[in-house]
Design a protein around this motif. Structure first.
Motif, PDB file in Angstrom:
ATOM      1  N   ALA A   1       0.811  -1.211   0.000  1.00 11.86           N
ATOM      2  CA  ALA A   1       0.000   0.000   0.000  1.00 11.86           C
ATOM      3  C   ALA A   1       0.851   1.272   0.000  1.00 11.86           C
ATOM      4  N   TYR A   2       1.989   1.246   0.635  1.00 10.85           N
ATOM      5  CA  TYR A   2       2.815   2.440   0.757  1.00 10.85           C
ATOM      6  C   TYR A   2       4.184   2.197   0.124  1.00 10.85           C
ATOM      7  N   PRO A   3       4.730   3.218  -0.562  1.00  4.65           N
ATOM      8  CA  PRO A   3       6.061   3.051  -1.178  1.00  4.65           C
ATOM      9  C   PRO A   3       7.154   2.892  -0.133  1.00  4.65           C
ATOM     10  N   MET A   4       8.308   2.396  -0.579  1.00  2.86           N
ATOM     11  CA  MET A   4       9.394   2.091   0.340  1.00  2.86           C
ATOM     12  C   MET A   4       9.884   3.323   1.087  1.00  2.86           C
TER      13      MET A   4
ATOM     14  N   ILE B   1      10.110   3.944   5.231  1.00  2.00           N
ATOM     15  CA  ILE B   1      11.336   4.313   5.947  1.00  2.00           C
ATOM     16  C   ILE B   1      11.146   5.628   6.689  1.00  2.00           C
ATOM     17  N   ALA B   2      10.491   6.598   6.036  1.00  2.00           N
ATOM     18  CA  ALA B   2      10.255   7.890   6.680  1.00  2.00           C
ATOM     19  C   ALA B   2       9.365   7.731   7.913  1.00  2.00           C
ATOM     20  N   ALA B   3       8.323   6.910   7.794  1.00  2.00           N
ATOM     21  CA  ALA B   3       7.432   6.685   8.936  1.00  2.00           C
ATOM     22  C   ALA B   3       8.164   5.986  10.077  1.00  2.00           C
ATOM     23  N   ALA B   4       9.015   4.993   9.742  1.00  2.00           N
ATOM     24  CA  ALA B   4       9.790   4.300  10.772  1.00  2.00           C
ATOM     25  C   ALA B   4      10.764   5.258  11.454  1.00  2.00           C
ATOM     26  N   SER B   5      11.343   6.172  10.691  1.00  2.00           N
ATOM     27  CA  SER B   5      12.293   7.135  11.253  1.00  2.00           C
ATOM     28  C   SER B   5      11.602   8.066  12.248  1.00  2.00           C
TER      29      SER B   5
END
Length: 252
Positions: A116-119, A123-127
């Protein structure tokens, strides 16, 4: 002529198996997969159907006189959007708003759809989540940026190594090792202050929260095999994360 009833059953059976496969691969609980397959089978006229679901396979039989079908599940991820889409198809079948052919075509589209979401967004959300977890665990304001950097590097490393090496344990171990190494480096350079808070916050995106939840829910629903296997998988993930961080603290 004897083959006509058998051929007529193939499409509904494939619909039920594909729906169960998509849900199980996308992180659905075992009892939810079995319940959805049973409801879809009833809606498609497969009376007396039985299904047995484990995290690595699905066995489905539409009646006592029919042979059982088996699907092997190799890869599992978390995509609740696909689970919701399959549940929506199940409800439409139950209300008679679509037939087996339409349901099968829609399920094929769901199976082929990408994450559903690009890579970069993952990564930005995890950061950002790592930085917020660092503050939540009472890290200082100066630890927010190190938490963001460590969390982003760790999650990026996890995605990269999991793509190169299919064994998830080594990807999680390497990711936590990278988090620990970068955290030590940033604290040594006085960019951050609380090393333990930075590392704890940065590994949170790797923690198997959904896996643990599904394991408990499966055990409470009576699916002991699935619950114990999911619990063992969650334990291995937690062990890999802890081992990677422990290696860093041992070296430094």
């Amino acid at each position: 002529m004897n083959n006509e009833p058998v051929e007529a059953l193939q499409e509904p059976i494939q619909v039920c198996l594909l729906a169960g496969k998509i849900m199980l691969q996308s992180g659905a609980e075992t009892y939810r997969v079995e319940d959805t397959m049973t409801r879809m089978a009833d809606a498609l006229g497969l009376k007396g159907s039985d299904s047995y679901v484990t995290p690595t396979g699905i066995v489905f039989q539409c009646g006592e006189g029919e042979s059982a079908k088996l699907i092997r599940i190799v890869e599992r991820t978390t995509d609740l959007q696909k689970v919701a889409a399959v549940n929506d198809i199940s409800r439409k079948l139950g209300r008679g708003e679509m037939n087996a052919d339409e349901a099968h075509a829609m399920l094929r589209d769901i199976e082929r759809s990408k994450v559903a979401y690009p890579m970069w967004l993952q990564i930005a959300a995890a950061s950002i989540a790592s930085g917020c977890f660092t503050l939540m665990y009472r890290g200082g304001a100066s630890d927010f940026i190190p938490g963001v950097l460590c969390g982003g590097l760790g999650f990026s490393g996890f995605l990269l190594f999991h793509h190169l090496v299919k064994v998830k344990f080594f990807a999680e171990f390497t990711a936590s090792l990278l988090v620990g190494l970068l955290g030590v480096l940033l604290v040594t350079l006085n960019v951050g202050q609380e090393l333990d808070k930075i590392i704890i916050g940065s590994v949170m995106p790797l923690v198997p929260g959904l896996l643990i939840t599904n394991a408990v829910r499966d055990l409470m629903a009576g699916h002991l095999v699935s619950g114990l296997s999911r619990g063992a998988e969650a334990f291995l993930t937690a062990f890999a994360i802890g081992a990677g961080v422990a290696v860093v603290f041992t070296l430094f």
